[in-house]
Design an enzyme around this catalytic site. Sequence first.
Site, PDB file in Angstrom:
ATOM      1  N   SER A 123      15.380  71.973  61.869  1.00 10.30           N
ATOM      2  CA  SER A 123      14.283  71.354  61.126  1.00 10.30           C
ATOM      3  C   SER A 123      14.584  71.335  59.638  1.00 10.30           C
ATOM      4  CB  SER A 123      12.977  72.127  61.353  1.00 10.30           C
ATOM      5  OG  SER A 123      12.441  71.881  62.623  1.00 10.30           O
TER       6      SER A 123
ATOM      7  N   ASP B 264       4.985  65.475  60.829  1.00  6.92           N
ATOM      8  CA  ASP B 264       5.086  66.909  61.057  1.00  6.92           C
ATOM      9  C   ASP B 264       3.697  67.541  61.049  1.00  6.92           C
ATOM     10  OD1 ASP B 264       6.262  69.816  60.549  1.00  6.92           O
ATOM     11  OD2 ASP B 264       7.971  68.499  60.923  1.00  6.92           O
TER      12      ASP B 264
ATOM     13  N   HIS C 182       5.377  74.235  57.992  1.00  6.14           N
ATOM     14  CA  HIS C 182       6.607  73.586  58.451  1.00  6.14           C
ATOM     15  C   HIS C 182       6.840  72.266  57.714  1.00  6.14           C
ATOM     16  CE1 HIS C 182       9.325  71.621  61.476  1.00  6.14           C
ATOM     17  NE2 HIS C 182       9.750  72.864  61.661  1.00  6.14           N
TER      18      HIS C 182
END
Length: 816
Positions: free
Chosen positions: A404, A163, A229
Amino acid sequence: MKSKHFFSRLTLTQLLFSVCIFGLVTTTETKAADAVEGQFIIKYRPCDKPIDSGPEIPGASVLSKFPSINAQLLQVSQSSSRGGIDSDPESIISKLSGDPCIEYIEPNYLLTMDETPILSMPPTLRKQSNDPDSSKNWGLAQIYAEQAWDVQTASSVIIAVIDTGVDYTHPDLKASMWVNLAEISDDGIDNDGNGCIDDVYGCDFTEIIGYDAGKNPIYSGNPMDDHSHGTHIAGIIAAVGNNGVGSVGVNWSGKIMALKAVSEKGTHIEVSDVVSAIAYAKLNGAKIINCSWHLPDDTEASTLSDAINDAKKAGILFVVAAGNEARDLDVDGSPQYPVSWPLDNIISVAGTDHEDKLYYSLNPGNDHPSGSNYGLFSVDLGAPGAEIYSTVLNHGYDYLSGTSMATPFVAGVASLLWSVHPEWTYRQVKETILASVDKVPALEGNTVTGGRLNANNAIHSPPPPTIEGPIAVCTPFIKDYTVTVDAAGSSGNIKDYRWKTAMAIDAVNEEKSPTGDKFTVTFKKEGTYSIDLTVTDEEGRSNETTCTVKVPSEPPRPPQCITASTTEGSAPLSIHLVGPQSVKQCGPIDSDEAVAKSDEAVAKYAWEICKQDRYGSCSPISFNDKGEFEITIESSGTYIIKLKVDGNSQSAKHEITVNVTTPLPNLGLGVGNDFAGNPVVPTTTTFAGGVSVGGGDYQSSVTINLDDSVTVTGEIKVDPKHVGQLADMVVYAEFPTPEGSLWFMLDKDGIPLGWDRRPATLMFFKPQVELKAVQPLSLYNGKFVLPGTLRVFFGYRLQQNGTLITNPNPIEISIK
């Protein structure tokens, strides 16, 4: 043409035994997508050319190598055009795709991260653990994590998060980070020789800081997040529990391997970086890889698929996000990868809200709402994905939504389950998670399982009573008399490959029991040969398959006088025509035997295409003087294609007949399933077909009387990847009744037999057909003996791997 009655040999009692449930997946053709300018990934076939040599293109350089999949990343500069090749992607792919040592070449595609908005309305939920903010993560209660913690709270399984990186200094994550004990921190040396310097918590594949002696890139070992994220995902998986700080993850402690493949603050993801990250995870013992990103719609990167497939040799399970466009991946537009790949080491995850519905939200200032994607065949299950509270940058916490966020819930449960059962394979872990979901109405018909993740059910589940063994798949690559068969497409935790063929009689090499996932054999003479493959997994279970290969009579076989891509089909019919290289390949103009013996090169071509009338006269419609060209015939009829070739002193001529039928109604892009009925990689095969009543025009849907005579015809425009392969043609039909649909199939004599709708039991209508670019198929000719509605399907099943391709929209016949 078949003339048996559809129902004349089939009683209603027999039909009742054929009822079963079955599903098909709509597939679409891939198209171009955003990619890194001037960069291409090349995968090599087994060949004498070493991978290190690279393709011979002036101005090109190798940036990175992927030895586990025999591929490399290539940079082509603008100056390459001076070496006889344009630098645009289509020119480069066209130039290199003709190299027999190259399996494929594709751009270095850019992926898309499932961006999620920060929300401001935290839900009110019950509290768990002694972490002050644990109640804010409502998803833990929804999946019954607290009950699962009675059995297991911590995990020793390494989970790689590919990621934006992870803030490994976060107070709620530091104790849950994987630590590379073979690396000395901050000494500026790659102590373990894995291509990353000072990689204590993972690696940053977006930052190359040098190259080694073999010109392999050296990456930074600092995977610090610059976006949040990846840090948010890591917290859902394993924010430290019972430490009195912040929130808590599915695992109270874990081993998060931070692999940064997303640069420029979450806006740039390259396939090459993701593939490098997968290789690192495999090398360093990861068992689970969390993937909260996807390729652009309708883009299929073979390199990424190969890397995921290769990782299952190490037993790695991928947990992937379904995406946030609020659409059905099976029917609305294009598939999305990796979620739509039918690889058995992938779990695909949709996002749900507090009410167990697919999450959906309107974005202020944006006309396009965000919401979880779904798909009865593409998406396995749901997990909480709306307003999820977890760790972010600056040692903080916040809410994010999206698939996600759903994906790490599943990854976290998988790691808990694997910690309880370390002896299990990835397939046992996956099967247990999918079999233990809570069924919820919003996911029924929208996911494979119809349910939402339940950690407690999974952790208390016994070992699966039956675990499917490995599946052997072999793919042949034929060049003259030499055949290389590749078993890389086989599934399962395979440790042994065994090949067998009648080599002592038919082949040059005498190796009796070759091993490895590839095997090359050279045959002595033309013919069709069977090569048997047996695969055995870590549990000692075996599976067998046979590759049927056809080798030519002369190596290489000389071309014919006229080579046509097809000589029959429906209008408009496109035909690719190629003339001979020498006069000898065509028959003589007169009886002069010297002409037939001439080896003169052709100096001049004279083509004439004419259409025959009912009296046999042929009226010219087109002329051409090229050695190779394409023509499209717009109307039905019988056509003669004539060719005269001239050498310096001799001439010859030849002609072929082309039959063009009335256009058949379009039945759509083909759908594909493997031998077990699972969806397969998309195909470009298209179908047409219909019913002619009393010699009239073909229609895809008709209403007829019992005394009407009909002709049912189909036509398949075969995926170029399948042309030349051996396949069994199949025909089956549905007969709806008030009690439910009845299904039957036609055998090789056109006799209907009851069918249970399993691809493995579907009998062939025509066996061992060598597929042409356009494959016509006469399905039925005659009358029907029972009233009702009949829906007819047809297609082909590849002999090499059992892939079944059929028409998505049936030919429908209503019989009064």
